[in-house]
Design an enzyme around this catalytic site. Structure first.
Site, PDB file in Angstrom:
ATOM      1  N   SER A 272       0.829  -1.206   0.000  1.00 21.60           N
ATOM      2  CA  SER A 272       0.000   0.000   0.000  1.00 21.60           C
ATOM      3  C   SER A 272       0.863   1.254   0.000  1.00 21.60           C
ATOM      4  CB  SER A 272      -0.844  -0.016   1.279  1.00 21.60           C
ATOM      5  OG  SER A 272      -1.445   1.230   1.500  1.00 21.60           O
TER       6      SER A 272
ATOM      7  N   LYS B 165       1.897  -3.943   6.598  1.00 26.15           N
ATOM      8  CA  LYS B 165       2.354  -3.895   5.198  1.00 26.15           C
ATOM      9  C   LYS B 165       3.878  -3.768   5.150  1.00 26.15           C
ATOM     10  CE  LYS B 165      -1.640  -4.303   3.306  1.00 26.15           C
ATOM     11  NZ  LYS B 165      -1.996  -5.612   2.728  1.00 26.15           N
TER      12      LYS B 165
ATOM     13  N   TYR C  78      -1.974  -1.090  10.959  1.00 24.71           N
ATOM     14  CA  TYR C  78      -2.260  -1.622   9.613  1.00 24.71           C
ATOM     15  C   TYR C  78      -1.056  -1.370   8.694  1.00 24.71           C
ATOM     16  CZ  TYR C  78      -3.742  -1.675   4.786  1.00 24.71           C
ATOM     17  OH  TYR C  78      -3.781  -1.904   3.422  1.00 24.71           O
TER      18      TYR C  78
HETATM   19  P1  NAD Z   1     -11.233  -6.402   1.156  1.00 29.69           P
HETATM   20  O1  NAD Z   1     -11.471  -6.381   2.619  1.00 29.69           O
HETATM   21  O2  NAD Z   1     -12.397  -6.140   0.255  1.00 29.69           O
HETATM   22  O3  NAD Z   1     -10.589  -7.806   0.728  1.00 29.69           O
HETATM   23  C1  NAD Z   1      -9.753  -8.540   1.586  1.00 29.69           C
HETATM   24  C2  NAD Z   1     -10.299  -9.951   1.599  1.00 29.69           C
HETATM   25  O4  NAD Z   1      -9.481 -10.757   2.450  1.00 29.69           O
HETATM   26  C3  NAD Z   1     -11.725 -10.029   2.149  1.00 29.69           C
HETATM   27  O5  NAD Z   1     -12.527 -10.751   1.241  1.00 29.69           O
HETATM   28  C4  NAD Z   1     -11.575 -10.744   3.482  1.00 29.69           C
HETATM   29  O6  NAD Z   1     -12.705 -11.536   3.785  1.00 29.69           O
HETATM   30  C5  NAD Z   1     -10.328 -11.578   3.232  1.00 29.69           C
HETATM   31  N1  NAD Z   1      -9.577 -11.938   4.435  1.00 29.69           N
HETATM   32  C6  NAD Z   1      -9.150 -11.129   5.426  1.00 29.69           C
HETATM   33  N2  NAD Z   1      -8.462 -11.843   6.337  1.00 29.69           N
HETATM   34  C7  NAD Z   1      -8.450 -13.131   5.903  1.00 29.69           C
HETATM   35  C8  NAD Z   1      -7.912 -14.341   6.418  1.00 29.69           C
HETATM   36  N3  NAD Z   1      -7.257 -14.367   7.564  1.00 29.69           N
HETATM   37  N4  NAD Z   1      -8.092 -15.467   5.705  1.00 29.69           N
HETATM   38  C9  NAD Z   1      -8.774 -15.456   4.541  1.00 29.69           C
HETATM   39  N5  NAD Z   1      -9.312 -14.353   4.020  1.00 29.69           N
HETATM   40  C10 NAD Z   1      -9.155 -13.197   4.685  1.00 29.69           C
HETATM   41  O7  NAD Z   1     -10.057  -5.399   0.844  1.00 29.69           O
HETATM   42  P2  NAD Z   1      -9.463  -4.898  -0.548  1.00 29.69           P
HETATM   43  O8  NAD Z   1      -9.717  -3.456  -0.638  1.00 29.69           O
HETATM   44  O9  NAD Z   1      -9.891  -5.776  -1.637  1.00 29.69           O
HETATM   45  O10 NAD Z   1      -7.916  -5.089  -0.238  1.00 29.69           O
HETATM   46  C11 NAD Z   1      -7.192  -6.209  -0.677  1.00 29.69           C
HETATM   47  C12 NAD Z   1      -5.756  -6.078  -0.213  1.00 29.69           C
HETATM   48  O11 NAD Z   1      -5.208  -4.872  -0.735  1.00 29.69           O
HETATM   49  C13 NAD Z   1      -5.599  -5.977   1.309  1.00 29.69           C
HETATM   50  O12 NAD Z   1      -4.436  -6.674   1.666  1.00 29.69           O
HETATM   51  C14 NAD Z   1      -5.430  -4.500   1.549  1.00 29.69           C
HETATM   52  O13 NAD Z   1      -4.685  -4.242   2.710  1.00 29.69           O
HETATM   53  C15 NAD Z   1      -4.665  -4.084   0.305  1.00 29.69           C
HETATM   54  N6  NAD Z   1      -4.833  -2.669  -0.029  1.00 29.69           N
HETATM   55  C16 NAD Z   1      -6.089  -2.145  -0.165  1.00 29.69           C
HETATM   56  C17 NAD Z   1      -6.238  -0.795  -0.462  1.00 29.69           C
HETATM   57  C18 NAD Z   1      -7.607  -0.169  -0.565  1.00 29.69           C
HETATM   58  O14 NAD Z   1      -7.720   1.044  -0.411  1.00 29.69           O
HETATM   59  N7  NAD Z   1      -8.672  -0.918  -0.820  1.00 29.69           N
HETATM   60  C19 NAD Z   1      -5.109   0.001  -0.646  1.00 29.69           C
HETATM   61  C20 NAD Z   1      -3.849  -0.567  -0.514  1.00 29.69           C
HETATM   62  C21 NAD Z   1      -3.726  -1.912  -0.204  1.00 29.69           C
HETATM   63  C1  WQD Z   2      -8.907   9.908   1.012  1.00 29.85           C
HETATM   64  C2  WQD Z   2      -9.080  11.387   1.288  1.00 29.85           C
HETATM   65  C3  WQD Z   2      -9.303  11.920   3.615  1.00 29.85           C
HETATM   66  C4  WQD Z   2     -13.105   9.844   4.197  1.00 29.85           C
HETATM   67  C5  WQD Z   2      -6.461   4.864   3.074  1.00 29.85           C
HETATM   68  C6  WQD Z   2      -5.477   4.064   3.871  1.00 29.85           C
HETATM   69  C7  WQD Z   2      -4.406   3.541   2.964  1.00 29.85           C
HETATM   70  C8  WQD Z   2      -4.997   2.807   1.784  1.00 29.85           C
HETATM   71  C9  WQD Z   2      -6.044   3.598   1.081  1.00 29.85           C
HETATM   72  C10 WQD Z   2      -5.062   0.499   2.314  1.00 29.85           C
HETATM   73  C11 WQD Z   2      -8.279  11.888   2.482  1.00 29.85           C
HETATM   74  C12 WQD Z   2     -10.579  12.250   2.875  1.00 29.85           C
HETATM   75  C13 WQD Z   2     -11.960  10.365   3.641  1.00 29.85           C
HETATM   76  C14 WQD Z   2     -14.132  10.739   4.609  1.00 29.85           C
HETATM   77  C15 WQD Z   2     -12.786  12.592   3.882  1.00 29.85           C
HETATM   78  N1  WQD Z   2      -5.645   1.602   2.174  1.00 29.85           N
HETATM   79  N2  WQD Z   2     -11.798  11.718   3.490  1.00 29.85           N
HETATM   80  N3  WQD Z   2     -13.926  12.075   4.443  1.00 29.85           N
HETATM   81  O1  WQD Z   2      -6.521   7.949   3.768  1.00 29.85           O
HETATM   82  O2  WQD Z   2      -5.627   8.130   1.410  1.00 29.85           O
HETATM   83  O3  WQD Z   2      -5.795   5.952   2.478  1.00 29.85           O
HETATM   84  O4  WQD Z   2      -7.015   4.039   2.031  1.00 29.85           O
HETATM   85  O5  WQD Z   2      -3.896   0.272   2.228  1.00 29.85           O
HETATM   86  O6  WQD Z   2      -3.640   2.726   3.746  1.00 29.85           O
HETATM   87  O7  WQD Z   2      -4.904   4.884   4.863  1.00 29.85           O
HETATM   88  O8  WQD Z   2      -7.864   7.089   1.787  1.00 29.85           O
HETATM   89  O9  WQD Z   2     -10.227   7.152   1.152  1.00 29.85           O
HETATM   90  O10 WQD Z   2      -9.625   7.190   3.601  1.00 29.85           O
HETATM   91  O11 WQD Z   2      -9.155   9.181   2.206  1.00 29.85           O
HETATM   92  O12 WQD Z   2     -12.645  13.809   3.756  1.00 29.85           O
HETATM   93  O13 WQD Z   2     -15.177  10.314   5.140  1.00 29.85           O
HETATM   94  O14 WQD Z   2     -10.457  11.629   1.605  1.00 29.85           O
HETATM   95  O15 WQD Z   2      -9.038  12.861   4.616  1.00 29.85           O
HETATM   96  O16 WQD Z   2      -7.841  13.195   2.203  1.00 29.85           O
HETATM   97  P1  WQD Z   2      -6.405   7.393   2.431  1.00 29.85           P
HETATM   98  P2  WQD Z   2      -9.283   7.586   2.224  1.00 29.85           P
END
Ligand code: NAD
Ligand code: WQD
Length: 349
Positions: free
Chosen positions: A129, A157, A153
């Site tokens: 991430s 990562k 969290y």
């Molecule tokens: P999500 O929660 O929709 O998907 C994660 C999936 O993993 C879910 O279906 C959940 O049920 C499953 N899961 C969690 N723990 C588990 C376990 N112990 N065993 C089996 N399954 C398990 O999230 P997402 O947005 O699709 O994110 C996917 C990956 O990408 C995550 O690792 C997340 O940290 C990473 N990521 C997401 C974002 C984002 O903003 N969505 C950004 C950067 C990184």
């Molecule tokens: C985006 C912008 C907020 C919600 C997070 C995780 C990061 C990654 C992606 C997994 C920011 C603003 C948000 C709201 C708002 N996930 N905001 N009102 O913070 O960039 O990243 O998700 O890895 O680890 O930290 O994403 O969508 O939460 O926020 O004003 O109700 O929207 O302040 O500027 P962020 P976000």
């Protein structure tokens, strides 16, 4: 022969979109997910959307911390690679429940890596991430930037990235690609799969979506006093289908025979968009007004974060195609077709 990929967390938001792209690209996909933050309906819809390729998906409801169950999956199938999405991702929750996050994300990953190693499967794509850049000193963020984390969290990562670097040093047979996602948003253009977070949405667009369908009264804007174009935070939003395609490019890199080692790539668009710009684009796409409440800054939030995309473009031959208009169009399409996510029937079902 079609390659077979294990996808952990494949029922989730990014996982389900990636599994669809995998199937359409001719891969076989085996999904393991404990459905902690997802629904099996997503798997069913992915299979439908994949048409004739829909037969190439198998789902196991498994927690990756259950080593015995993972062992059984690896004993029954030979995997060419693993894409590892499974993890918990709510930043705020991780602050209150750090052990849950370390247990789920880190112990889960160690289990997976051990079972992969025991079965000689040493090709991995991992969901990292942009959170590992913390509050970047400058933008765009390049992969060489110093890494930091401001919450448990983010630390999971960071630690998993380090674990991956260590196992590659210990055994060069491993080929690992760490993908640092920026802000994934949007949904599949069909409107049949999308993001369906359990409980209170933590991220901007799921919240905006719930305001638009009347589930919440207003969006709280966290801070309008940043040094940005309109005072609100700036992020690099990326369409989830573009992000999914980035995983196909990463797999192709793993399979093309080049020496990879443990390599890291940003997946973003390289463009920064403010909260207010994103809300305006969503209002335009949906025709809905999003009432706003301006509040103070959210603790731990960075001011401006966007990616340098040069390395992924050069080495993965991947570049995001969609802009915020398409992201909002597809987010709204999904939201309006499924206002309660997977919780109530899709009109097409
Ligand atoms: P999500 O929660 O929709 O998907 C994660 C999936 O993993 C879910 O279906 C959940 O049920 C499953 N899961 C969690 N723990 C588990 C376990 N112990 N065993 C089996 N399954 C398990 O999230 P997402 O947005 O699709 O994110 C996917 C990956 O990408 C995550 O690792 C997340 O940290 C990473 N990521 C997401 C974002 C984002 O903003 N969505 C950004 C950067 C990184
Ligand atoms: C985006 C912008 C907020 C919600 C997070 C995780 C990061 C990654 C992606 C997994 C920011 C603003 C948000 C709201 C708002 N996930 N905001 N009102 O913070 O960039 O990243 O998700 O890895 O680890 O930290 O994403 O969508 O939460 O926020 O004003 O109700 O929207 O302040 O500027 P962020 P976000």
């Amino acid at each position: 022969m079609a390659k077979t990929v294990l996808v952990t967390g494949g029922a989730g938001y990014i996982g389900s979109h990636t599994v669809l792209q995998l199937l359409l690209a001719g891969f076989k996909a085996v999904v393991v997910d404990n459905l902690e933050n997802s629904s099996e309906v997503a798997i069913k819809r992915v299979a439908e959307l994949a048409g004739e390729f829909g037969k190439n998906i198998i789902f196991h409801k498994i927690d990756i911390r259950d080593k015995e169950a993972l062992e059984k999956v690896f004993a029954s199938t030979t995997f060419d690679a693993v894409i590892h999405f499974a993890g918990l991702k709510a930043v705020g929750e991780s602050v209150h429940k750090p052990l849950l996050y370390y247990n789920n994300n880190i112990i889960g990953t160690i289990n997976l890596l051990e079972v992969m190693s025991a079965h000689g499967c040493k090709k991995l794509v991992f969901s990292s991430s942009a959170t590992v850049y913390g509050w970047p000193k400058e933008v765009p963020c390049t992969e060489e930037f110093d890494l930091s984390a401001t919450n448990p969290y983010g630390r999971t990562k960071l630690f998993i990235e380090e674990i991956c670097r260590d196992i590659h040093i210990s055994d060069p047979d491993w080929s690992i690609i760490l993908l640092r996602y920026f802000n994934p948003v949007g949904a599949h253009p069909s409107g049949h799969i999308g993001e369906d977070p359990r409980g209170f949405p933590n991220n901007l667009m799921p919240f905006v979506q719930q305001v638009a369908v009347g589930r919440r009264p207003a969006l709280t804007v966290f801070g309008n006093d940043y040094s940005t174009k309109d005072g609100t935070g700036v992020r690099d939003y990326i369409h989830v289908v573009d992000l999914s395609d980035g995983h196909i490019s990463a797999l192709q890199k793993l399979f093309d025979g080049s020496e990879i080692g443990c390599e890291v790539y940003n997946l973003g668009t390289g463009k920064g968009t403010s909260v207010l710009e994103m809300v305006a684009a969503f209002e335009k796409a949906s025709g809905k007004e999003i009432p706003l409440v301006i509040a103070g800054r959210r603790p731990g939030d960075a001011e401006i974060v966007y990616a340098s995309t040069a390395k992924a473009e050069k080495e993965l031959h991947w570049k995001a195609k969609y802009g915020i208009e398409e992201m909002c169009r597809d987010q709204w399409n999904w939201a309006s077709m499924n206002p309660w996510g997977y919780g109530c029937p899709d009109p097409a079902d």
